[in-house]
Design a protein around this motif. Sequence first.
Motif, PDB file in Angstrom:
ATOM      1  N   ARG A  16       0.832  -1.192   0.000  1.00  0.00           N
ATOM      2  CA  ARG A  16       0.000   0.000   0.000  1.00  0.00           C
ATOM      3  C   ARG A  16       0.880   1.260   0.000  1.00  0.00           C
ATOM      4  NH1 ARG A  16      -4.318   2.944   1.807  1.00  0.00           N
ATOM      5  NH2 ARG A  16      -3.624   3.645   3.841  1.00  0.00           N
ATOM      6  N   ARG A  18       3.888   1.593  -1.211  1.00  0.00           N
ATOM      7  CA  ARG A  18       4.437   1.798  -2.553  1.00  0.00           C
ATOM      8  C   ARG A  18       3.365   2.287  -3.516  1.00  0.00           C
ATOM      9  NH1 ARG A  18       9.229  -0.248  -3.770  1.00  0.00           N
ATOM     10  NH2 ARG A  18       8.654  -0.883  -5.865  1.00  0.00           N
ATOM     11  N   GLY A  19       2.161   1.768  -3.331  1.00  0.00           N
ATOM     12  CA  GLY A  19       1.049   2.207  -4.175  1.00  0.00           C
ATOM     13  C   GLY A  19       0.775   3.696  -3.999  1.00  0.00           C
ATOM     14  N   LEU A  20       0.803   4.147  -2.751  1.00  0.00           N
ATOM     15  CA  LEU A  20       0.536   5.564  -2.485  1.00  0.00           C
ATOM     16  C   LEU A  20       1.606   6.449  -3.106  1.00  0.00           C
ATOM     17  CD1 LEU A  20      -0.608   5.442   1.247  1.00  0.00           C
ATOM     18  CD2 LEU A  20      -1.983   6.181  -0.688  1.00  0.00           C
ATOM     19  N   ALA A  22       3.438   5.741  -5.662  1.00  0.00           N
ATOM     20  CA  ALA A  22       3.245   5.723  -7.110  1.00  0.00           C
ATOM     21  C   ALA A  22       2.098   6.640  -7.506  1.00  0.00           C
ATOM     22  CB  ALA A  22       2.983   4.301  -7.585  1.00  0.00           C
ATOM     23  N   GLU A  23       1.041   6.630  -6.722  1.00  0.00           N
ATOM     24  CA  GLU A  23      -0.110   7.478  -7.053  1.00  0.00           C
ATOM     25  C   GLU A  23       0.291   8.954  -7.001  1.00  0.00           C
ATOM     26  OE1 GLU A  23      -3.623   6.673  -4.769  1.00  0.00           O
ATOM     27  OE2 GLU A  23      -4.726   8.310  -5.716  1.00  0.00           O
ATOM     28  N   GLY A  26       2.296   9.772 -10.044  1.00  0.00           N
ATOM     29  CA  GLY A  26       1.458   9.910 -11.231  1.00  0.00           C
ATOM     30  C   GLY A  26       0.824  11.295 -11.296  1.00  0.00           C
ATOM     31  N   LEU A  27       0.351  11.753 -10.161  1.00  0.00           N
ATOM     32  CA  LEU A  27      -0.263  13.088 -10.117  1.00  0.00           C
ATOM     33  C   LEU A  27       0.762  14.164 -10.451  1.00  0.00           C
ATOM     34  CD1 LEU A  27      -2.347  12.660  -6.842  1.00  0.00           C
ATOM     35  CD2 LEU A  27      -3.297  13.088  -9.091  1.00  0.00           C
ATOM     36  N   GLU A  29       3.533  13.839 -12.169  1.00  0.00           N
ATOM     37  CA  GLU A  29       3.883  13.749 -13.592  1.00  0.00           C
ATOM     38  C   GLU A  29       2.882  14.491 -14.451  1.00  0.00           C
ATOM     39  OE1 GLU A  29       4.606  10.015 -15.760  1.00  0.00           O
ATOM     40  OE2 GLU A  29       5.117   9.222 -13.809  1.00  0.00           O
ATOM     41  N   LEU A  30       1.604  14.227 -14.170  1.00  0.00           N
ATOM     42  CA  LEU A  30       0.557  14.862 -14.966  1.00  0.00           C
ATOM     43  C   LEU A  30       0.606  16.373 -14.771  1.00  0.00           C
ATOM     44  CD1 LEU A  30      -1.798  14.174 -16.836  1.00  0.00           C
ATOM     45  CD2 LEU A  30      -3.290  14.222 -14.859  1.00  0.00           C
ATOM     46  N   HIS A 136       9.313  10.698 -14.803  1.00  0.00           N
ATOM     47  CA  HIS A 136       8.619   9.464 -15.212  1.00  0.00           C
ATOM     48  C   HIS A 136       9.534   8.256 -15.032  1.00  0.00           C
ATOM     49  CE1 HIS A 136       5.853   7.014 -17.656  1.00  0.00           C
ATOM     50  NE2 HIS A 136       6.949   6.439 -18.093  1.00  0.00           N
ATOM     51  N   LEU A 139      10.330   7.277 -11.423  1.00  0.00           N
ATOM     52  CA  LEU A 139       9.223   6.591 -10.751  1.00  0.00           C
ATOM     53  C   LEU A 139       9.132   5.146 -11.222  1.00  0.00           C
ATOM     54  CD1 LEU A 139       6.639   9.483 -10.788  1.00  0.00           C
ATOM     55  CD2 LEU A 139       7.705   8.481  -8.769  1.00  0.00           C
ATOM     56  N   THR A 140       9.422   4.934 -12.513  1.00  0.00           N
ATOM     57  CA  THR A 140       9.457   3.566 -13.020  1.00  0.00           C
ATOM     58  C   THR A 140      10.590   2.799 -12.348  1.00  0.00           C
ATOM     59  OG1 THR A 140       8.631   4.410 -15.109  1.00  0.00           O
ATOM     60  CG2 THR A 140       9.521   2.181 -15.128  1.00  0.00           C
ATOM     61  N   ALA A 143       9.427   1.822  -8.999  1.00  0.00           N
ATOM     62  CA  ALA A 143       8.496   0.694  -9.063  1.00  0.00           C
ATOM     63  C   ALA A 143       9.255  -0.606  -9.282  1.00  0.00           C
ATOM     64  CB  ALA A 143       7.481   0.913 -10.179  1.00  0.00           C
TER      65      ALA A 143
END
Lengths: 228, 409
Positions: A16, A18-20, A22-23, A26-27, A29-30, A136, A139-140, A143
Amino acid sequence: MVAEHTVKAFDEDMTRLRGLVAEMGGLAELSIAEAMEALVNGDEDLAAGVIARDRRIDLLESEVDRLSVRVLALRAPMADDLREVIAALKIAGVIERIGDYAKNIAKRVGHIEGRKRFEPLTLLPMMNELAGDMVHDVLTAYAARDPVAAAEIVQRDAKVDAFYDSVFRNFVSYMVENPATISSVAQLMFVARNIERIGDHATNIAEMVHFAATGTYLPEREDVPPPA
Amino acid sequence: MTIHAAPPSPRLPWTGTALAVLATAGMALAGAGLITAGIVLVLWLGTLWLARPERTVEVRVAEEPAMSRQAMIDLIEPFGVPVMMLDGQRIAAANAAARDELGGHIIGQDARVALRHPEAITLLDTREGSVTVRGLTGPRSIWQVRRVAVDDRFSLIELVDRTAEADISRAHTDFVANASHELRTPLASIIGYIETLADPDARIDAATTARFHNTVLREAKRLQHLVEDLMSLSRIEAEKHDLPRDHIDLGQMAASIGGEVAATSGEDRILVEAEDVLVQGDRQQLDQVIRNLVDNSMKYSDPARAVELRVVRIGNEAVLSVTDHGEGIHADHIPHLTRRFYRTDPGRSRAAGGTGLGLAIVKHIVERHRGRLDISSRLGIGTTVTIRLGIVAASPLPGLAAQPDRATA
């Protein structure tokens, strides 16, 4: 892939966490991409969206903080797990900064005059793309827990710095030739500075990814002198 | 949701029948009337017969969850499009295409780690749906991400690549904008000279006519080169999303091109140091990359010094570099060199027959090969262009590739 833990709840917390992160990434990056798009097109609605998104990034950061502290307190992780939690905590802080820079770029959208055929504005998207790609890719790498990719990203910062120097000189000479545009170009100067900082922060993340994956620090980078 | 099979039972309730017969016999013996006993027996047996258990059919709807999970993994594996199976928020499985695009590390991680994009993450909060996501795998990629719920726990996520479709229209406008300007310049000059030559009133002597003809020929040739370069650029763009599959020995290719260049320009103009290293690539395009780079270096460097062409293997990368000892490129220009029609010195470039597309072509080919292109230069010393490509059957090494020096500003 990291071996599973005996306590399944710990595994879930780590996933969780790591998921957070990553989320958040993503924000951010956008936001980087959209802030530049808003700047180039003078799209104030898009800029407002970027500014609003920063709140969400901040919320996620505090969630990462809470979860990390909980994991540290309840599970007392060791070795690579400990590094993983510390890295998540620090990376979340850095991504929050990156989000702030994107927000700062978006805030300047309304301050640029005479956007049509405004030469200084044509230089920034490519620089932004370089920095955005670094974010980007880092972050990859996070991951994938890939220290080799992280080390490569650190090297790329020199490109963004070189770009910044080039843009800086270009803006100064443009301002000398067109004094009427000084207020707009000065704004763009800050935008360039923000992008350069985003690149620096991407390398900070890369260093943490490297540390979390291997337990060793990357060698110090050479400092690039500021533009004359 | 397992339905337990009933224990095997006989078709006829023999125990019940025996009990009924015994009971009625007992009744008769105990003094009840035979008729009463008979009625009781008939009723007893009748109800037993009617209520007899059905022959059981063994039904196993769902076996162990792990079994069906394995079956699902096997099911999605051969799909050509990336498909992932989620167990709650966690990625339980990803097929080969998904591992190719997003990396093998995603299995077992939170789905947000693999998707990351805010649009895609909104999808994770809903049961089913579809969104279009930009920048999932590369800066300009566009994917259609669809989620389908299998049951309350498992769901499938399918990714469809829409990049190529979106690219076509963008590439088209770019092409028209760039090309028309560049094509107009030589055309204007050809038309100007031809009009002058065709004008019956203009008295032009033979020497001038010859000079005009030469100019027209030169401009027409330039136009021809330009069209050829534009064609190859658009061809590369068209297929930039399919990874080339041939195995090519980059070292051998560099050596043979070096040999050809030495034969035409002189042995002392080029120095080749190539070690054999296999890369995955497109033969014709890699050939074009090396030729363009060598050609550039020869054009803009000191004619007395040799151009150095090297292929070495560093870690799991093949590193191709072309070094010249020319006057170098100012750091301000370096970030823009791969833009189409960008020239540091337009006059000199045109005089040397450049189209302004050479490095743009190189960049596109390198991108298609998922490689990296670096240009470093020092004024007065020279320029090095470096290309890194992944080698075939690369086994990831823990050691880091040594980085040659880069542009310093």
